[in-house]
Design a protein around this motif. Structure first.
Motif, PDB file in Angstrom:
ATOM      1  N   MET A   1       0.863  -1.179   0.000  1.00 44.66           N
ATOM      2  CA  MET A   1       0.000   0.000   0.000  1.00 44.66           C
ATOM      3  C   MET A   1       0.898   1.226   0.000  1.00 44.66           C
ATOM      4  O   MET A   1       1.919   1.252   0.679  1.00 44.66           O
ATOM      5  N   ARG A   2       0.542   2.244  -0.766  1.00 42.41           N
ATOM      6  CA  ARG A   2       1.356   3.445  -0.873  1.00 42.41           C
ATOM      7  C   ARG A   2       1.196   4.322   0.379  1.00 42.41           C
ATOM      8  O   ARG A   2       0.092   4.556   0.848  1.00 42.41           O
ATOM      9  N   THR A   3       2.325   4.770   0.899  1.00 41.37           N
ATOM     10  CA  THR A   3       2.316   5.664   2.059  1.00 41.37           C
ATOM     11  C   THR A   3       2.928   7.012   1.691  1.00 41.37           C
ATOM     12  O   THR A   3       3.694   7.126   0.726  1.00 41.37           O
ATOM     13  N   TYR A   4       2.592   8.035   2.488  1.00 44.56           N
ATOM     14  CA  TYR A   4       3.064   9.397   2.247  1.00 44.56           C
ATOM     15  C   TYR A   4       3.466  10.026   3.581  1.00 44.56           C
ATOM     16  O   TYR A   4       2.885   9.743   4.620  1.00 44.56           O
ATOM     17  N   ARG A   5       4.456  10.927   3.488  1.00 48.49           N
ATOM     18  CA  ARG A   5       4.934  11.602   4.691  1.00 48.49           C
ATOM     19  C   ARG A   5       5.309  13.040   4.331  1.00 48.49           C
ATOM     20  O   ARG A   5       6.016  13.276   3.365  1.00 48.49           O
ATOM     21  N   TRP A   6       4.837  13.991   5.137  1.00 46.21           N
ATOM     22  CA  TRP A   6       5.173  15.398   4.940  1.00 46.21           C
ATOM     23  C   TRP A   6       5.626  16.006   6.270  1.00 46.21           C
ATOM     24  O   TRP A   6       5.017  15.767   7.316  1.00 46.21           O
ATOM     25  N   GLY A   7       6.675  16.805   6.233  1.00 43.38           N
ATOM     26  CA  GLY A   7       7.086  17.569   7.405  1.00 43.38           C
ATOM     27  C   GLY A   7       7.911  16.791   8.407  1.00 43.38           C
ATOM     28  O   GLY A   7       8.239  15.614   8.210  1.00 43.38           O
ATOM     29  N   GLU A   8       8.246  17.471   9.497  1.00 46.59           N
ATOM     30  CA  GLU A   8       9.045  16.875  10.564  1.00 46.59           C
ATOM     31  C   GLU A   8       8.222  16.791  11.839  1.00 46.59           C
ATOM     32  O   GLU A   8       7.389  17.656  12.118  1.00 46.59           O
ATOM     33  N   ALA A   9       8.489  15.760  12.617  1.00 43.25           N
ATOM     34  CA  ALA A   9       7.695  15.495  13.819  1.00 43.25           C
ATOM     35  C   ALA A   9       8.257  16.230  15.041  1.00 43.25           C
ATOM     36  O   ALA A   9       8.643  15.614  16.034  1.00 43.25           O
ATOM     37  N   ARG A  10       8.264  17.564  14.968  1.00 45.21           N
ATOM     38  CA  ARG A  10       8.764  18.328  16.116  1.00 45.21           C
ATOM     39  C   ARG A  10       7.790  18.258  17.294  1.00 45.21           C
ATOM     40  O   ARG A  10       8.208  18.218  18.441  1.00 45.21           O
TER      41      ARG A  10
ATOM     42  N   VAL B   1       2.920  14.769   9.012  1.00 44.08           N
ATOM     43  CA  VAL B   1       1.671  14.193   8.530  1.00 44.08           C
ATOM     44  C   VAL B   1       1.989  12.902   7.782  1.00 44.08           C
ATOM     45  O   VAL B   1       2.836  12.885   6.882  1.00 44.08           O
ATOM     46  N   VAL B   2       1.322  11.815   8.168  1.00 46.03           N
ATOM     47  CA  VAL B   2       1.513  10.519   7.519  1.00 46.03           C
ATOM     48  C   VAL B   2       0.166  10.040   6.996  1.00 46.03           C
ATOM     49  O   VAL B   2      -0.881  10.305   7.591  1.00 46.03           O
ATOM     50  N   ALA B   3       0.183   9.367   5.856  1.00 45.20           N
ATOM     51  CA  ALA B   3      -1.072   8.940   5.243  1.00 45.20           C
ATOM     52  C   ALA B   3      -0.842   7.695   4.410  1.00 45.20           C
ATOM     53  O   ALA B   3       0.300   7.315   4.112  1.00 45.20           O
ATOM     54  N   ILE B   4      -1.947   7.070   4.010  1.00 42.80           N
ATOM     55  CA  ILE B   4      -1.870   5.843   3.229  1.00 42.80           C
ATOM     56  C   ILE B   4      -3.010   5.819   2.221  1.00 42.80           C
ATOM     57  O   ILE B   4      -4.083   6.376   2.467  1.00 42.80           O
ATOM     58  N   ASP B   5      -2.765   5.226   1.054  1.00 42.61           N
ATOM     59  CA  ASP B   5      -3.836   4.920   0.114  1.00 42.61           C
ATOM     60  C   ASP B   5      -4.325   3.517   0.440  1.00 42.61           C
ATOM     61  O   ASP B   5      -3.549   2.558   0.409  1.00 42.61           O
ATOM     62  N   ALA B   6      -5.602   3.378   0.769  1.00 47.48           N
ATOM     63  CA  ALA B   6      -6.160   2.067   1.101  1.00 47.48           C
ATOM     64  C   ALA B   6      -6.078   1.134  -0.107  1.00 47.48           C
ATOM     65  O   ALA B   6      -5.963   1.586  -1.249  1.00 47.48           O
ATOM     66  N   PRO B   7      -6.150  -0.172   0.108  1.00 46.87           N
ATOM     67  CA  PRO B   7      -6.157  -1.112  -1.019  1.00 46.87           C
ATOM     68  C   PRO B   7      -7.213  -0.740  -2.052  1.00 46.87           C
ATOM     69  O   PRO B   7      -8.335  -0.366  -1.725  1.00 46.87           O
TER      70      PRO B   7
END
Length: 299
Positions: A84-93, A124-130
């Motif tokens: 599954m494709r995942t995405y990440r933006w920014g830093e976890a301060r 910010v973390v996210a995923i495209d569902a199946p």
């Protein structure tokens, strides 16, 4: 979706009916070969629409750190081991916020939340569902969504907040209740809730008789190993302890605002905001809604 579901958008059903012979074909088949009619209806219920990324979302694709998570132990065997494709933006301060899209959507559909969250110090973390976005496959269900969210959250070691839209809301409630996911605060936007009610709605659109609907329910419950009533988000919400915000538009034609109100009432301590004139998807881009959700998560 009109109410809530394992499956596809009721607007797509209407389009298919308008285009041709879906309703006639299903009804004819239900008389001549009921088992085939049930199998056809089940395939429709489990087949999400797939849309191209609009220009507003393509920039966020380019900015994302993209990766993959593999499915493990999904109820539909064809999915085991697929990425599954995942995405990440920014830093976890300050922490991490997860995004969960709805039926027929994709992670970047919630792009309006990314800039203010990353500016506030969140990753910010996210995923495209199946079967959605850049993830492979042609079928999905609320259990696939819940599994995708669980894999994402556990891969991050927990998240400080979650924003979920539509079916992603129902799946989030199920995952939070059944898997006790390490999630801090939860914001549900236009959440769906009830698989059975949605099935009845689609059954009325397609003029399926009660025997076909009952057979469809039995097939899907057997395949997914879960009774529809056990997926009802309103019933499950009473078991949750996370601070929650539910935002729903009173003119939503896909999921009535009464669903969001019922969810907020059942979830201990949840807050409810009702909007006007934003519908089911435009609400994701409304600045006032975005500001309220971000302020709630950054409490």
């Amino acid at each position: 979706m009109h109410t809530a579901s394992l499956s596809f958008n009721s607007t797509n059903v209407r389009n298919l009916i308008a285009l041709g012979s879906l309703r006639t074909g299903l009804n004819t088949l239900s008389r001549l070969a009921p088992r085939l009619a049930m199998a056809w209806a089940e395939r429709l219920f489990l087949s999400p629409p797939r849309h191209a990324w609009p220009a507003a979302e393509q920039g966020w694709l380019a900015l994302a750190e993209q990766g993959e998570l593999h499915t493990v132990g999904l109820p539909v065997a064809e999915w085991d081991g697929k990425p599954m494709r995942t995405y990440r933006w920014g830093e976890a301060r300050r922490g991490k916020i997860a995004l969960m899209h709805g039926w027929g959507g994709r992670a970047t559909q919630l792009h309006a939340f990314i800039a203010p969250l990353t500016a506030a110090g969140y990753q910010v973390v996210a995923i495209d569902a199946p079967g959605h976005g850049a993830s492979p496959g042609k079928q999905a269900s609320v259990l696939h969504f819940a599994h995708a969210l669980e894999r994402l959250v556990r891969n991050e070691g927990g998240v400080d907040g979650l924003i979920a839209h539509s079916l992603g809301g129902a799946a989030s409630v199920f995952a939070l209740s059944s898997q006790h996911l390490p999630v801090g605060r939860v914001a549900l936007v236009s959440p769906s809730a009830d698989v059975a009610a949605y099935a009845r709605h689609v059954g009325r659109l397609l003029k399926l008789d009660n025997d076909i609907l009952a057979g469809l329910q039995h097939r899907m419950e057997t395949r997914l190993g879960m009774r529809w009533q056990d997926l009802n988000a309103v019933s499950l919400a009473s078991t949750l302890v996370q601070p929650a915000l539910v935002v729903h538009d009173q003119g939503d034609r896909e999921v009535p605002s009464s669903t969001g109100s019922a969810l907020a009432s059942a979830w201990p301590g949840a807050r409810l905001t009702l909007t006007n004139g934003l519908g089911h998807r435009r609400i994701l881009r409304d600045q006032a809604v975005v500001d309220q959700v971000v302020a709630f998560l950054a409490h």
